[in-house]
Each structure stands twice: as structure tokens, then as C-alpha cells.
Scaffold this motif. Structure first.
Motif, PDB file in Angstrom:
ATOM      1  N   PRO A   1       0.821  -1.223   0.000  1.00 21.99           N
ATOM      2  CA  PRO A   1       0.000   0.000   0.000  1.00 21.99           C
ATOM      3  C   PRO A   1       0.848   1.264   0.000  1.00 21.99           C
ATOM      4  O   PRO A   1       2.039   1.240   0.344  1.00 21.99           O
ATOM      5  N   PHE A   2       0.222   2.374  -0.361  1.00 23.25           N
ATOM      6  CA  PHE A   2       0.925   3.653  -0.383  1.00 23.25           C
ATOM      7  C   PHE A   2       1.391   4.080   1.009  1.00 23.25           C
ATOM      8  O   PHE A   2       2.322   4.876   1.130  1.00 23.25           O
ATOM      9  N   SER A   3       0.765   3.566   2.049  1.00 21.54           N
ATOM     10  CA  SER A   3       1.171   3.917   3.418  1.00 21.54           C
ATOM     11  C   SER A   3       2.574   3.420   3.751  1.00 21.54           C
ATOM     12  O   SER A   3       3.194   3.896   4.697  1.00 21.54           O
ATOM     13  N   ARG A   4       3.078   2.473   2.985  1.00 24.30           N
ATOM     14  CA  ARG A   4       4.463   1.978   3.150  1.00 24.30           C
ATOM     15  C   ARG A   4       5.239   2.365   1.895  1.00 24.30           C
ATOM     16  O   ARG A   4       5.694   1.534   1.134  1.00 24.30           O
ATOM     17  N   PHE A   5       5.377   3.661   1.699  1.00 23.73           N
ATOM     18  CA  PHE A   5       5.826   4.186   0.408  1.00 23.73           C
ATOM     19  C   PHE A   5       7.218   3.712   0.021  1.00 23.73           C
ATOM     20  O   PHE A   5       7.462   3.369  -1.144  1.00 23.73           O
ATOM     21  N   ASP A   6       8.153   3.704   0.955  1.00 25.19           N
ATOM     22  CA  ASP A   6       9.520   3.306   0.613  1.00 25.19           C
ATOM     23  C   ASP A   6       9.563   1.867   0.097  1.00 25.19           C
ATOM     24  O   ASP A   6      10.286   1.560  -0.864  1.00 25.19           O
TER      25      ASP A   6
END
Length: 352
Positions: free
Chosen positions: A27-32
Motif C-alpha cells: 500500500p501507499f502507506s508503506r511508500f519506501d
């Protein structure tokens, strides 16, 4: 005549070209982590990459990835039409919607935004989200029901003066999936570019078998313009599987191609490990290199004749064949370093 659809710098519907797609699993919440996975997929050869777009906060990460990646990015939208509008504003090169779970009165808003930004829409019909009236009409999920749903939703978009459409009609049942695509293709006389895939296909092993059967059957019929091999696995494996599938069908001529025997009682070397090593280690090579890896001398020289080179196990050693003749023999302990040098030599010659 089949329409051509442009997704960023990629054309879907171009004769003889089948772009490979995949979808990030982070997900985008774990961008790295998402950024790392995205770059790995791009490096492996993904042509079009899709992302789940579950909330408005996804727009920030999506737009950041647009600045990082060179390949086209697709936003996967469900339920809320406003998410589609936000994704388009964030720079999506295409959006995928499942009309069965978006209110029909909002399709016009999505179509208008996509038209203004000159991006296509994929109508993604799945067996798990067919409209209730269609399920009732056909008594459940059938190829006819799936084809009708796709046709209905394509026409809904066209009624909003939108024609830049790609269609997918997926089922986890291979036979249903194949028949549904064939029916839709016949109904529309092949007008729409088709995104092929078996949804929820399963693990790396089961999913590969199901996808190869379903996607392969349709491509051999001349049906299909872009594919995704859906696997419950690292999405990089989807790209490797798709490249191999297209190579087996003669559609793509790039990458490592391994001709290897199933081994038998005559095998005296670890051919299985060697073939697996070559396939995995050199999976991201873009040039077409064909290598025969054989377990004994029965078929070794012959199978290697039209390859760049061949390797045949002989009593704990390996013979390197070129043009049907033994060039040299090396010890089993040396074969991995020799393989690396042979592949480097092929690439250096630039024969491809």
C-alpha cells in the motif's frame, strides 16, 4: 477494426505486441517499500503497472511514483467514483474500474474526466462482482453473463461519448474465463483491446498453470492484447512468468530461453540446479539468448544445434556445445563461472 489504446508510452491493441502488466502488493502507506517493489517490477520488464487506490490519501504517493517510474501507471478503483477523479488528477495513465460496484449515474463523471485528460479506462468485469440482474437472468456466473456485463458497461461508457476503452473479463475458473472472452470477442467482432488474465489464479505454481492455459489458449486464437499473470507471490514472478509465456508462444523474442531435459537415469550431473540457476540469474536480460541444458549425450548436441550454446552433463563433467560440436569440457565445480563467461561472450558479440 480493433481500436488502439494509448497508455502513457505503451500501445494496447498493436498487432503482434502484447504488453505485460502487474500490480503492486504494497500500500501507499508503506511508500519506501512500494517504491522499491515498483522499481524492481520496472527493471524486470513490466510494461504497465497498476496500484490499489483505496482512499484520497493515495493520490500523494501515486503522483510521487509518477516522477520516479518511466512506465505507465494505472489506478485501480472500486466503489467510490470520486477516487477515480482523484487518481486522474494525480496523473494516472489509465484507470481500471469495475462498473458492477460503481453507481451507473457516476460513470459519466469518470468518463468526462478521463476524456479531458486523454487517458483510457479499463472496464474490468470479474465473476465475483457481476450485477444482480445479470446473475438472476443467467442463473449465476456463466460465460454469457460475464460477456453481457462487459458489453453492457462498455456501452454505458460509450453513451457518455467515451471510446478509449480496454476490456477484461476475468474468472478464477479457466474454462469460464476463456469462453467469456471468446463470446465477447465474437459479440463485438474484435473491436475492443482485451486485457487477458485469470483472476485469483492461485500460488506461484497453480496460478502459473491456470494462467498459461487460459491466456495461452486465447492468444493462440488471436484473442488478447495485453496480459497479467496473477499470482499469490512476489509480483516480480508475474513478470517472469508472463515473459516466458509470450516467449513460448513466439510473441516475444527477448530474454533467456532455456531448453532443458526432464532428466532420467542416465543423468550424472545436477542439471536441475543448473537450469534453474541460469533461468533465475539472467531473467532480466533483454537480449534473446537460447541455451540448451541437457542431462546426457543422447540428445545434447542435437538440441543445442540452434542455440547460442548448449551444456550436456557427462559423468560428473559438462561438455559445452556450439554448432553441434563439443567446444570444451569443464568440471562440474567450474560450470557456473563458465556459464557466466559464455553469456557475457554472447552479449559482447552483439549478434542480437
Amino acid at each position: 477494426m480493433k481500436r488502439k489504446v494509448k497508455v502513457g508510452n505503451v500501445i494496447i491493441g498493436e498487432e503482434g505486441v502484447i504488453p505485460i502488466q502487474s500490480m503492486c502488493s504494497i500500500p501507499f502507506s508503506r511508500f519506501d517499500e512500494l517504491k522499491k517493489q515498483s522499481l524492481s517490477l520496472e527493471k524486470e520488464g513490466c510494461d504497465i503497472l497498476r496500484f490499489a487506490f483505496p482512499d484520497m490519501a493515495s493520490a500523494f504517493g501515486f503522483s510521487k511514483l509518477k516522477d520516479i517510474l518511466k512506465i505507465p501507471l494505472v489506478a485501480d478503483i472500486h466503489f467510490d467514483y470520486k477516487l477515480a477523479l482523484e487518481a486522474i488528477a494525480a496523473g494516472a495513465d489509465k484507470i481500471r474500474i469495475n462498473p458492477g460496484n460503481i453507481a451507473s449515474e457516476h460513470l459519466g463523471d469518470i468518463a468526462k474526466a478521463a476524456r479531458n485528460h486523454k487517458i483510457p479506462i479499463r472496464v474490468g468485469v470479474n465473476s465475483g462482482s457481476l450485477e444482480k440482474d445479470i446473475l438472476a437472468e443467467y442463473g449465476g456466473v456463466t460465460p454469457d453473463a460475464l460477456a453481457k456485463s462487459a458489453y453492457r458497461n462498455v456501452k454505458l461508457l460509450e453513451n457518455h461519448d467515451f471510446k478509449d476503452i480496454v476490456v477484461s473479463i476475468k474468472s478464477s475458473d479457466v474454462k469460464t474465463m476463456v469462453e467469456a472472452y471468446r463470446k465477447f470477442y465474437a459479440m463485438t467482432e474484435g473491436e475492443y483491446p482485451l486485457h487477458l488474465g485469470v483472476t485469483e489464479a492461485g500460488t506461484a505454481y497453480t496460478g502459473l498453470v491456470k494462467s498459461s492455459v487460459g491466456i495461452g489458449a486465447l492468444l493462440l486464437d488471436g484473442i488478447g492484447d495485453t496480459i497479467r499473470v496473477s499470482l499469490t507471490a512476489d509480483p516480480v514472478e508475474e513478470i517472469r512468468a508472463a515473459k516466458t509465456l509470450l516467449r513460448c508462444l513466439g510473441i516475444r523474442k527477448d530474454g533467456i530461453e532455456i531448453i532443458s531435459c526432464p532428466t532420467c537415469g542416465r543423468t550424472t550431473t545436477d542439471t536441475v540446479s543448473l537450469a534453474s540457476y541460469i533461468e533465475k540469474t539472467f531473467s532480466n536480460i533483454k537480449e534473446h539468448i537460447k541455451i540448451a541444458v541437457m542431462g546426457c549425450v543422447v540428445n545434447g548436441p542435437g538440441e543445442a544445434r540452434d542455440c547460442d550454446f548448449g551444456i550436456t552433463g557427462i559423468n560428473g563433467n559438462y561438455a559445452i556445445f556450439k554448432n553441434g560440436k563439443v567446444e570444451k569440457t569443464v568440471k562440474e565445480s567450474e560450470i557456473y563461472s563458465v556459464i557466466n563467461e559464455e553469456i557475457k561472450e554472447v552479449l559482447k558479440k552483439g549478434k542480437l
